[in-house]
Design an enzyme around this catalytic site. Sequence first.
Site, short mmCIF file in Angstrom:
data_model
loop_
_atom_site.label_atom_id
_atom_site.label_comp_id
_atom_site.label_asym_id
_atom_site.label_seq_id
_atom_site.Cartn_x
_atom_site.Cartn_y
_atom_site.Cartn_z
N GLY A 54 0.73 -1.23 -0.06
CA GLY A 54 -0.04 -0.12 -0.13
C GLY A 54 0.99 1.36 0.24
CB SER A 55 -0.02 4.89 1.31
OG SER A 55 -1.02 4.69 0.54
CB THR A 56 4.38 1.56 3.60
OG1 THR A 56 4.21 0.33 3.00
CG2 THR A 56 3.57 1.73 4.89
CG PHE A 57 5.71 0.80 -3.09
CD1 PHE A 57 6.90 -0.07 -2.87
CD2 PHE A 57 5.65 1.40 -4.31
CE1 PHE A 57 7.60 -0.58 -4.02
CE2 PHE A 57 6.38 1.06 -5.43
CZ PHE A 57 7.36 0.03 -5.31
CE LYS A 58 -0.22 6.44 -2.20
NZ LYS A 58 -1.23 7.05 -1.10
#
Length: 387
Positions: free
Chosen positions: A120-124
């Site tokens: 999820g957004s921890t990849f951004k």
Amino acid sequence: GLELAYEDRLKSTDGIQIYIADEKGNLVTEIAKQEQKDGEDVKITINSDIQKNLYTQLKDDKGLFVVMEPKTGELLALVSTPSYDSNDFSLGMTNAKWEELNNDASKPLYNRFLQSYCPGSTFKPITGAIGLTTGAFTKDDTFNYNGTSWQKDSSWGDYKVTTLTAYNGQKNLLNGLIHSDNIYFAQAALKIGTSNFTSNLEKIGFNESLDFPITLAKSKYSNSNTIESEGQLADSGFGQGNILVNPIHMASIYSSFANDGNMIKPYIEYKEDAKSEILKENVFTKDAANTIKEDLIQVVENPQGTANDMKVSGVTIAGKTGTAEIKASKDDTTGTELGWFSVFTTDKNMERPIMIVSMVEDVKGRGGSGYVVKKDSQVLEKWFSGN
């Protein structure tokens, strides 16, 4: 898995002597002899107090914690919940107990920190760092879109990228991270392009086995060997699509934001006066890594930041929340969610720096990543109080 990993060093060797004896049992001729040898002691880095504290907090959930010293790579805790009593295997187990463990829907035998998951957004921040490093965009570049839904053009058909909240600020990297804006990072991935995106993910260890005593699942950017469409590339930019990341690998990637673009190698066997070992050098430029770090500080410090609840008095920390949707298809409304939070201290002179990568399954309806932030907050408060 550590006993298996270190089996050759932990096990002892029996002493054996083959000889010819006379009728009274006295040795006449020694044919062969093997000296007895004790097994080695293997000292590991795990801090038992942190490990117990984290396990207690998470024991009723399906989840994991990876706690690492971000400058050295020393692993202070590796927690997978729920778990089981390993003595049951050593002392004997009934068929009924084995069936109970094996058929438990929460999978207590499943070691979660060894697996890979949709981040999820921890990849951004990773997408952002790749974009800055490759020059696909700068921290000051702004993208053009409004609202909470966007598609590149009509060739995408009915598919649109959606994000949770609209905001009035510029559509730049900082605001994209503060507001965890899916649309910004979808556009960022498209600007980077498939070739640059995948080659830079391979540069940071995707599709590669991490050098670690226990076998870790590989991080991957696709179920095949490529990203097959613009839609998949856009989804990948904000940590969906086919992106899968191992949590220990994620800690190493995030360590690059605290170490001028160098990924630190995680280790679990204790070393006296530990010094950092670089796993991968210059995966991001120094400027890119520091920009991401400063932006992630604002994810915590800014009142609108998704991790603002994580603020700890007197300590500067950087972090990124993430809620990953696990669905059978894009139209699936019954899927579950994984809640993520990755957080680290930023003061290079801090005596006790710390990084935490955490994930809890089935957080849909329980606050999403906010549920995980609360768990990490309790850990850090204890850590900074010296307990």
